[in-house]
Design an enzyme around this catalytic site. Structure first.
Site, PDB file in Angstrom:
ATOM      1  N   GLY A  53      43.185  38.437  47.855  1.00 50.72           N
ATOM      2  CA  GLY A  53      41.914  37.570  47.686  1.00 50.72           C
ATOM      3  C   GLY A  53      41.272  37.708  46.278  1.00 50.72           C
ATOM      4  O   GLY A  53      42.286  38.142  45.398  1.00 50.72           O
ATOM      5  N   SER A  54      39.853  37.598  46.093  1.00 50.03           N
ATOM      6  CA  SER A  54      39.290  37.412  44.972  1.00 50.03           C
ATOM      7  C   SER A  54      39.525  38.650  44.298  1.00 50.03           C
ATOM      8  O   SER A  54      38.750  38.726  43.103  1.00 50.03           O
ATOM      9  CB  SER A  54      37.936  36.966  45.237  1.00 50.03           C
ATOM     10  OG  SER A  54      37.991  35.746  45.985  1.00 50.03           O
ATOM     11  N   ALA A  55      39.900  39.883  44.703  1.00 51.88           N
ATOM     12  CA  ALA A  55      39.620  40.955  43.882  1.00 51.88           C
ATOM     13  C   ALA A  55      40.479  41.101  42.633  1.00 51.88           C
ATOM     14  O   ALA A  55      40.274  41.835  41.598  1.00 51.88           O
ATOM     15  CB  ALA A  55      40.212  42.310  44.948  1.00 51.88           C
ATOM     16  N   VAL A  56      41.451  40.061  42.608  1.00 49.02           N
ATOM     17  CA  VAL A  56      42.128  39.804  41.340  1.00 49.02           C
ATOM     18  C   VAL A  56      41.677  38.946  40.389  1.00 49.02           C
ATOM     19  O   VAL A  56      42.324  38.719  39.443  1.00 49.02           O
ATOM     20  CB  VAL A  56      43.703  39.230  41.672  1.00 49.02           C
ATOM     21  CG1 VAL A  56      44.262  40.224  42.737  1.00 49.02           C
ATOM     22  CG2 VAL A  56      43.615  37.891  42.105  1.00 49.02           C
ATOM     23  N   LYS A  57      40.448  38.456  40.397  1.00 47.36           N
ATOM     24  CA  LYS A  57      39.797  37.475  39.569  1.00 47.36           C
ATOM     25  C   LYS A  57      39.653  38.186  38.054  1.00 47.36           C
ATOM     26  O   LYS A  57      39.595  37.245  37.183  1.00 47.36           O
ATOM     27  CB  LYS A  57      38.639  36.826  40.105  1.00 47.36           C
ATOM     28  CG  LYS A  57      38.870  35.841  41.478  1.00 47.36           C
ATOM     29  CD  LYS A  57      37.708  35.502  41.935  1.00 47.36           C
ATOM     30  CE  LYS A  57      38.157  34.318  43.109  1.00 47.36           C
ATOM     31  NZ  LYS A  57      36.776  33.842  43.719  1.00 47.36           N
TER      32      LYS A  57
END
Length: 692
Positions: free
Chosen positions: A379-383
């Site tokens: 999920g959004s951890a890679v943004k």
């Protein structure tokens, strides 16, 4: 009558003449060569194994050591098979030897040795004639005997016979003049004493001390420490040539997995070598060539006290999460702590709930290995990687603003930010990171792909390398590629094969490709240290072993940080993402503010929730895919001078749109524990009291 007597005399004379001629050939023609053969002295070099090196944690607490144990060995001095059988029979009267490893073929071979006359009767007269006429080989006859031995025949072998066979198979399995372990498991004191007292009647047998691995922290990190082969396994078949070329013996115990395998040549040590001198097949004596030395010690980067505390946190938070709703599929969680500047792994923790087949109850097992061998949508951890890839490709810049409103591609579900349209308006880079705007990342991905987006119309990408450009950018952080950690069998994760434009948008928010917890730790470390991707390491130092095997030897090699690549971005661009990560945990509308607002160590990081499908051990082939949520968290602290980087992954956390916050709860407790333990370890008053 006189004719018969003369004929007999002639026959005797003829036979004696042949004998005299043959003796003449032996003595005169070949006499010198036979004499040299008898007098020839042969030198055979043999080696004795030595204990392996130890493994210690970063504070020199012993993790893996060697524990001595009694052993009974045999050295074959070119003895005949019948002589070895006699030794086995005598030894069987003194020790108990397990018979569970005996194969059926070995029983048949032994039965033939015990019953040679009966075995001959297994061959028909016609088959013997064929053998005499060279129509069958002795090998074929032997195979016929083997094939015709019945179960009833084998039942004739008594338990005493089987014990003799179990010992005999060990005596015949080694090289000549090389010690072979006969028994080193559960050797009773009375067995050891009885054999020692009767060595004169047991040629080749000796009593000695062997060793085994012992784990001072139980199962903590055991899956990563790896295992070694036992004396019956010896060298693994798949790497036999490799080890034999490096002067290993067939029965040497070697590392077969993970750290024990990765550092085999360091841990194995230098074997003692002796020259065995023989003459005419008889042993004359031995000469020591080199003294043996135990294997070198590995000082790991792991802090075992911290490791154990974090494992306990994972267990407690998993149990707490399991007590909430819709968590029947939750069975694992991971935490990695890493020094962002050196790549030293301080904690590599994983726990898995496994059902005990005997009791039916679920038990927590070590699954630290899962941090490099299992991958998940995070999920959004890679943004942070998405934004910096946008900077790198020129798709966006530090001042780019996107309007946050749901994205609709024809014939696909509506794509929106997690707040489901409750907030609409302009998003800057910092605000997008702080509030975890999906739409900002979607539009960044469209810009990378040079997409032409119109609401509820097909999305086309003019840049045909959009997926490659995105993944190339991610790989510079260690996402989607192996991190290079000094452990075998690391996986790179799953790369999605679908190239529909909408999947590029999913990739931008961490919901297409999968990543390992170790990759996440490397990724956030790269941001924390200003753009350097550092190779993670489990080994901090290699030290010389000491004679007593207890004190610490001098450093042979101190591992230095290895930079795998540097981000192709400016300091200001990286600084923008670092500030966004800081605001996630320190700004009132940051997604992790509630969990970390009062943290005294000034953390920065990014949360993640991924819509995924369950593909764990409880899913049977053909079962429908069950939608689940994966939770993640990446962080470092302090944000202005990072000393620790962290990744947390909780796969298949719950079913439904909302549930527990185990990623926050684990992450907060882990960082609290790290800084509390660090302060405790550096407390001079405590250190002084311990010294006293």
């Amino acid at each position: 009558m006189p004719f018969r007597i003369n004929l007999l005399f002639f026959a005797v004379f003829f036979l004696f003449s042949i004998l005299i001629v043959r003796l003449g050939i032996v003595q005169i023609v070949n006499g010198e060569s036979y004499k040299l053969e008898v007098e020839k002295t042969e030198d055979v070099t043999v080696s004795d194994p030595v204990p392996r090196g130890r493994m210690l944690d970063r504070h020199f607490n012993i993790i893996v050591d060697n524990v001595p144990k009694s052993a009974i060995t045999y050295t074959n001095s070119n003895e005949k098979q019948q002589d070895m059988l006699e030794v086995a029979e005598n030894l069987s009267l003194l020790i108990e030897q397990p018979v569970d490893k005996i194969r059926e073929r070995e029983k048949k071979d032994f039965w033939i040795m015990r019953n040679p006359d009966v075995a001959k009767e297994k061959i028909t007269e016609e088959e013997w004639e064929e053998f005499e006429n060279n129509e069958r080989t002795d090998k074929e006859l032997f195979q016929l005997q083997i094939d015709r031995i019945t179960d009833e025949d084998l039942k004739g072998l008594s338990m005493e016979d089987l014990e003799v066979l179990a010992i005999f198979r060990e005596l015949t399995s080694g090289y000549a003049f090389t010690k072979q372990i006969v028994k080193n498991e559960d050797v009773k004191p009375e067995e050891y004493a009885a054999v020692s007292e009767n060595l004169a009647y047991l040629p080749g047998i000796d009593t000695t001390t062997d060793w085994d691995r012992t784990y001072n922290f139980g199962n903590t990190l055991k899956s990563v420490l790896g295992g070694i082969t036992d004396s019956s396994e010896g060298l693994p078949k798949e790497r036999l040539d490799y080890y034999l070329a490096r002067d290993y013996s067939l029965n040497d115990r070697v590392g077969k997995s993970y750290l024990e395998l990765q550092y085999e040549e360091v841990l194995h040590g230098q074997k003692a070598k002796e020259k065995v001198i023989t003459k005419g097949g008889q042993l004359l004596g031995t000469e020591t060539l080199t003294e043996g030395s135990r294997g070198k010690d590995l000082v790991l980067s792991v802090d075992m006290e911290l490791q154990q505390k974090i494992e306990k946190i994972i267990e407690e938070e998993m149990i707490k999460a399991k007590n909430s709703g819709r968590t029947r599929l939750l069975d694992r969680a991971f935490v990695v702590l890493m020094d962002p500047y050196t790549g030293e792994v301080l904690t590599m923790a994983g726990k898995q709930l496994v059902r005990n087949k005997e009791t039916g109850k679920q038990e927590m097992q070590d699954y630290a290995l899962g941090t490099i061998s299992s991958a998940y949508g995070v999920g959004s951890a890679v943004k942070g990687a998405t934004v910096l890839t946008g900077f790198k490709t020129g798709a966006i810049n530090q001042n780019t603003v996107f309007y946050d409103s749901p994205v609709k591609i024809r014939d696909t579900p509506l794509k929106s930010s997690w707040f489901n349209g409750s907030f609409q308006g302009n998003m800057s880079v910092l605000r997008a990171l702080r509030k975890s705007s999906n739409v900002y990342m979607f539009k960044t991905a469209m810009a990378i792909g040079e997409g032409n987006y119109v609401y509820d119309q097909p999305l086309t990408l003019r840049n045909k390398r959009a997926f490659e450009d995105m993944r190339d950018g991610f790989s510079e952080f260690g996402l989607g590629v192996r991190t290079g950690i000094d452990l075998p069998n690391e996986i790179p994760g799953y790369i999605g094969q679908d190239r529909l434009p909408g999947k590029l948008l999913d990739l931008a928010i961490g919901q297409f490709d999968t990543y390992t917890p170790m990759q996440l730790a490397q990724y956030v470390s790269t941001i924390a240290n200003g753009g350097y991707r550092i190779q993670p390491r489990m080994v901090k130092e290699i030290r010389e072993s000491t004679i007593d095997g207890e004190t610490l030897g001098p450093i042979i090699q101190e591992m230095q940080p290895t930079i795998l690549n540097k981000l192709e971005m400016t300091e200001n661009e990286i600084g923008i993402v670092k500030e966004g990560f800081r605001q996630v945990m320190n700004n009132p509308d940051g997604t992790a503010y509630r969990a970390f607002a009062d943290a005294p160590y000034a953390p920065a990081g990014k949360t993640g929730t991924a819509e995924a499908f369950y593909d764990g051990p409880d899913r049977k082939k053909g079962d429908p895919l069950i939608p689940v949520m994966n939770l993640s968290l990446v962080a470092y602290a302090p944000y202005n001078n990072p000393e620790i980087a962290m990744s947390v992954v909780v796969p298949w956390a719950y079913e439904g749109e909302s549930g527990h916050t185990a990623n926050y709860d684990i992450g907060r407790r882990v960082l609290d524990t790290y800084f509390a333990l660090k302060n405790d370890q550096s407390d001079p008053v405590k250190d002084e009291s311990e010294d006293q």
